[in-house]
Design a protein around this motif. Structure first.
Motif, PDB file in Angstrom:
ATOM      1  N   ASN A 665       5.277  -3.099   3.416  1.00  0.00           N
ATOM      2  CA  ASN A 665       5.630  -2.361   2.193  1.00  0.00           C
ATOM      3  C   ASN A 665       4.835  -2.866   0.991  1.00  0.00           C
ATOM      4  O   ASN A 665       4.512  -2.102   0.077  1.00  0.00           O
ATOM      5  CB  ASN A 665       7.129  -2.474   1.931  1.00  0.00           C
ATOM      6  N   HIS A 666       4.480  -4.161   0.977  1.00  0.00           N
ATOM      7  CA  HIS A 666       3.655  -4.683  -0.103  1.00  0.00           C
ATOM      8  C   HIS A 666       2.233  -4.103  -0.035  1.00  0.00           C
ATOM      9  O   HIS A 666       1.613  -3.848  -1.065  1.00  0.00           O
ATOM     10  CB  HIS A 666       3.595  -6.206  -0.029  1.00  0.00           C
ATOM     11  N   LEU A 667       1.754  -3.867   1.190  1.00  0.00           N
ATOM     12  CA  LEU A 667       0.432  -3.260   1.340  1.00  0.00           C
ATOM     13  C   LEU A 667       0.459  -1.794   0.924  1.00  0.00           C
ATOM     14  O   LEU A 667      -0.515  -1.281   0.362  1.00  0.00           O
ATOM     15  CB  LEU A 667      -0.028  -3.396   2.794  1.00  0.00           C
ATOM     16  N   CYS A 668       1.553  -1.121   1.178  1.00  0.00           N
ATOM     17  CA  CYS A 668       1.694   0.271   0.730  1.00  0.00           C
ATOM     18  C   CYS A 668       1.687   0.356  -0.793  1.00  0.00           C
ATOM     19  O   CYS A 668       1.068   1.261  -1.365  1.00  0.00           O
ATOM     20  CB  CYS A 668       2.980   0.881   1.286  1.00  0.00           C
ATOM     21  N   ASP A 669       2.378  -0.564  -1.445  1.00  0.00           N
ATOM     22  CA  ASP A 669       2.372  -0.578  -2.908  1.00  0.00           C
ATOM     23  C   ASP A 669       0.986  -0.874  -3.454  1.00  0.00           C
ATOM     24  O   ASP A 669       0.576  -0.316  -4.481  1.00  0.00           O
ATOM     25  CB  ASP A 669       3.360  -1.625  -3.426  1.00  0.00           C
ATOM     26  N   LEU A 670       0.259  -1.752  -2.771  1.00  0.00           N
ATOM     27  CA  LEU A 670      -1.082  -2.101  -3.239  1.00  0.00           C
ATOM     28  C   LEU A 670      -2.036  -0.927  -3.130  1.00  0.00           C
ATOM     29  O   LEU A 670      -2.796  -0.643  -4.055  1.00  0.00           O
ATOM     30  CB  LEU A 670      -1.609  -3.290  -2.430  1.00  0.00           C
ATOM     31  N   MET A 671      -2.004  -0.219  -1.989  1.00  0.00           N
ATOM     32  CA  MET A 671      -2.929   0.892  -1.753  1.00  0.00           C
ATOM     33  C   MET A 671      -2.367   2.233  -2.192  1.00  0.00           C
ATOM     34  O   MET A 671      -3.045   3.255  -2.038  1.00  0.00           O
ATOM     35  CB  MET A 671      -3.285   0.954  -0.260  1.00  0.00           C
ATOM     36  N   LYS A 672      -1.128   2.241  -2.716  1.00  0.00           N
ATOM     37  CA  LYS A 672      -0.485   3.471  -3.179  1.00  0.00           C
ATOM     38  C   LYS A 672      -0.414   4.519  -2.074  1.00  0.00           C
ATOM     39  O   LYS A 672      -0.800   5.669  -2.235  1.00  0.00           O
ATOM     40  CB  LYS A 672      -1.213   4.039  -4.404  1.00  0.00           C
ATOM     41  N   GLU A 673       0.085   4.078  -0.918  1.00  0.00           N
ATOM     42  CA  GLU A 673       0.281   4.954   0.234  1.00  0.00           C
ATOM     43  C   GLU A 673       1.716   4.817   0.712  1.00  0.00           C
ATOM     44  O   GLU A 673       2.303   3.736   0.667  1.00  0.00           O
ATOM     45  CB  GLU A 673      -0.679   4.567   1.371  1.00  0.00           C
TER      46      GLU A 673
END
Length: 808
Positions: A665-673
């Motif tokens: 979920n932190h990677l989703c927030d970073l890449m806005k996906e």
């Protein structure tokens, strides 16, 4: 006899030759002439067959004339076949010309505003699709996707303008090669257990209870050192008596103060006060430069006596500056082994005859780094200087016995460091692990010593058990090889939000350089318009990341640092001190930062590559959870390496499993996906595009992969069953370095770059000692030729040498 004459024509595709064949003498000397055409672009077999046919035809031998007919027939068939091929090519060319004419005619009709006929239009489209179907399929699909995304984007924007909410877009099936691997079953069973821990702090003992100077106590309390640790409680009273000590204690238990406090208390008690010309009184040997700087900082911090001078010697520093510092005088010297031995052998102003205390800190690391020979030489030079200083014939004649000589075999309860006349030397060894090499080194450096173990006396443990601080929470994560890079990035993003310091241990210095450049430029800084629009669930184009590279923003609020042994000393010192002073940051490093380094508030340790020894695991984990502070240690493992968890359990070390989905979920927030797989693929593509576009970064990636393969292939036999180089998928590991090439292509690139490098030339002046293991060949000295003066001079000569005139 036969002869062959060639006649070259202007036509380059044709060579005409004349073949002359003489008949037998019985039939006369007449010759027949045959012309042969050699086509340069033709088939060599046909030319040779035609040549043989002409030879057979011109021969008058009856036995050879039988094969003439079938050879002629075959040659004529080949000509017919060539005619058929030419006809097909001609028809194809005519069809192409006709298609071109139809296209031009249709274009002319369209220009004039009319519509072409249906059959011409249909034929035009069909010909285009037939001709370029394979080449243009991908381009057409991309255009359609871009067109659809653009329409969706405009429609959503129109709805938002009118005040309505756009309908959510249905997700299509998403697949990528990164997630094409099948899940591999784990063979790890969750067996609960209790790790072996040792008590860090003493229950009811403080520095003020010790028999040391009150100024030292007040200064320790000023910097937050009030309660004694267990190793300090056991070691300081023994050292104050002047005895040799071998100390074993876990990392982060305060071993530096265990020897620093007694040394300072002894030197301040000398009367009259020490002067700078008295020379070095105590030497502290440490394995790394960072540990030398850190020890110098700690001792200087707690030393309130201005007449006691503390100095350090490190490799990479200016030697002339160090010589000047030694010439002025230093009382406590912290040094690395190589540079210390260099000054002992080559600096005449460096006197070591007054050294009465020798400390070997992190002795196990000193042996692992190959400093055993240097340490032995240092001890021998100290013993030699003491013997030379004891023998003073002039002082014996004068009856001057200013220096008290004490037999080392006699027990002595006084602290030799307090008495400048005492020639005895105290030796102290400190280590986090007790191995056979440490025992041998202790026997060589000290005759009688006391062994101090920080563990409680009632604990009977196996020597093979690892002692880890109880404040460290140990974890492991199992990932696919191709997922390692973006999984590490997602963990760094998650941990950086907690405002903490992170140490990432990697195998080689090339890996450190590559990941530092990649993360600091392409993870910490990302395009502003990435992933989804802030206004709605509208997907941007696939190449939107590349188009928006000009508008970038700082996406990761954490500063990156790097540290390894191949860095220049100035940069190395700058990076280490910057990381220590920073409130939060990420240090990517090798095992050079695994021993003795004390980083305030180092909350997390990540081992991206597995350690080669059990001692390396202990010291890596020991960078966090120091002095009873909480910390987390996480190790990366692949499915082929998961047996390492069971290996640690045999040493009474129990780890908790973490999954990559916890950080997605932190990677989703970073890449806005919204989708974790899309975010991972977007970040991996960004890394791969950066490596492909940047030549320097691609070179770093290739060298990093090559150095990793050499490291992975060098595991000891004890761990080679777990970290087996023969079982790994090299293609997947290449992907984990964001390289699109094959392993063989990367190997060729590395080989080409290495061939251009010139080997470094060693400075023979800085050679400390010769290698005694390999005996050198004895060279006999060359005899010098002696000229006889009587044979070369005259009795009437003046004896003056004649100078030859220079030629103009």
């Amino acid at each position: 006899m036969a002869s062959l004459d060639f006649v070259w024509n202007n036509n380059q595709s044709k060579v005409t030759g004349t073949f002359f064949a003489k008949k037998r003498r019985l039939q006369g000397k007449t010759a027949e002439k045959t012309t042969i055409n050699f086509l340069n672009s033709g088939d060599k077999e046909k030319v040779s067959e035609k040549q043989n046919f002409n030879k057979i035809e011109t021969s008058t031998n009856p036995s050879t004339t039988r094969n003439t007919e079938h050879v002629k027939k075959k040659w004529s068939n080949d000509k017919t076949q060539n005619r058929d091929n030419d006809a097909e090519n001609t028809n194809a060319n005519l069809a192409k010309d006709k298609n071109k004419k139809d296209k031009r005619a249709a274009a002319t009709v369209l220009k004039s505003g009319q519509t072409p006929t249906d059959h011409v239009k249909k034929k035009w489209i069909n010909d285009d699709r037939t001709e370029n179907r394979e080449d243009d399929t991908e381009n057409i699909d991309r255009r359609l996707v871009k067109r659809k995304n653009k329409k969706d984007k405009l429609a959503a924007a129109a709805l938002l303008k009118s005040g309505q909410k756009p309908a959510p877009i249905q997700k299509d099936k998403f697949t990528h090669s990164l997630f094409s691997e099948k899940y591999k079953m784990k063979s790890i069973s969750n067996v609960p257990g209790v790790s072996v821990v040792e008590k860090v702090f003493s229950s009811n003992c403080a520095f003020k209870d010790l028999d040391i100077h009150k100024y030292i106590v007040s200064n320790l309390e000023k910097h937050g050192f009030t309660t004694l640790t267990n190793v300090q409680e056991k070691a300081i009273p023994v050292m104050l008596k002047g005895q040799n000590v071998l100390i074993r204690s876990q990392t982060g238990s305060g071993k530096t103060l265990a020897y620093a406090v007694p040394i300072l208390d002894a030197l301040q008690s000398i009367t009259p006060r020490l002067e700078r010309n008295h020379g070095v009184q105590a030497i502290i040997v440490v394995p790394t430069r960072e540990l030398a700087l850190q020890t110098h900082e700690i001792i200087s911090k707690i030393c309130t006596f201005q007449w006691i001078v503390v100095g350090h010697l490190c490799g990479g520093e200016n030697r002339n500056t160090e010589k000047t510092r030694l010439r002025k005088g230093t009382h406590i010297l912290i040094a690395t082994p190589g540079r210390l031995l260099d000054h002992i052998l080559h600096t005449s102003s460096f006197k070591i005859n007054n050294v009465r205390c020798l400390v070997l800190d992190e002795a196990d690391r000193l042996l692992d780094m190959g400093f055993k020979k240097d340490i032995v030489k240092i001890v021998e030079e100290l013993d030699k200087s003491k013997k030379n200083d004891e023998y003073d014939p002039m002082a014996m004649l004068r009856g001057d016995t200013s220096k008290e000589v004490i037999d080392e075999n006699e027990p002595d309860t006084s602290y030799c460091l307090r008495d400048p006349k005492n020639m005895k030397r105290q030796n102290v060894l400190l280590s986090a692990t007790l191995t056979k090499g440490i025992a041998e080194l202790a026997e060589f450096t000290m005759k009688d010593h006391i062994y101090i173990d920080a563990l409680a006396e009632d604990l009977n443990i196996n020597p093979n058990h690892m002692v880890i601080p109880k404040t460290v929470r140990q974890e492991y994560i199992i990932t696919f090889v191709k997922h390692r890079l973006f999984t590490l990035a997602s963990i760094l993003v998650a941990k950086s939000k907690e405002n903490c310091k992170i140490l990432v241990f990697m195998a080689t210095s090339q890996m450190v350089d590559f990941h530092y450049e990649l993360f600091s430029k392409y993870l910490a800084i990302l395009p502003f318009n990435r992933g989804k629009l802030n206004s709605g669930n509208v997907v941007l184009l696939d190449d939107g990341l590349e188009d928006s590279d000009d508008d970038e923003e700082v996406a990761l609020d954490a500063q990156f640092f790097k540290l390894h042994g191949s860095m220049e000393q100035n940069k190395r010192k700058e990076q280490f001190s910057g990381f220590r002073k920073a409130k939060k940051g990420i240090l990517i490093c090798t095992d050079v930062a695994a021993r003795g380094i004390d980083v305030p508030q180092a909350d997390h340790v990540i081992q991206y590559t597995g350690p080669q020894t059990d001692e390396d695991y202990i010291h890596r984990v020991g960078r966090t959870g120091r002095v009873d502070q909480a910390g987390t240690a996480l190790i990366f493992l692949t499915h082929e390496e998961q047996e390492y968890v069971n290996h640690l359990r045999e040493h009474k070390v129990f780890l908790k499993e973490r999954t990559s989905s916890e950080f997605s979920n932190h990677l989703c927030d970073l890449m806005k996906e919204a989708d974790a797989e899309r975010a991972a693929v977007a970040l991996q593509n960004r890394f791969q595009n950066a490596v492909s576009a940047n030549g320097d970064l691609y070179k770093l990636a290739c060298f990093a992969y090559s150095s990793w393969s050499r490291f992975y292939n060098s595991y000891p036999a004890k761990l080679r069953k777990i970290f087996n180089f023969q079982k790994v998928n090299l293609g997947h590991y290449v992907t984990s370095f964001a390289i699109k090439d094959t392993p063989s292509a990367v190997a060729r690139q590395v080989k080409g770059h290495v061939a251009k490098f010139e080997p470094k030339r060693l400075n023979r002046k800085l050679q400390i000692h010769e290698n005694t293991e390999q005996p050198t060949k004895f060279k006999q000295p060359q005899k010098r030729k002696i000229k006889s003066i009587s044979l070369t001079t005259s009795e009437y000569a003046s004896g003056l040498t004649f100078k030859k005139k220079k030629k103009n």
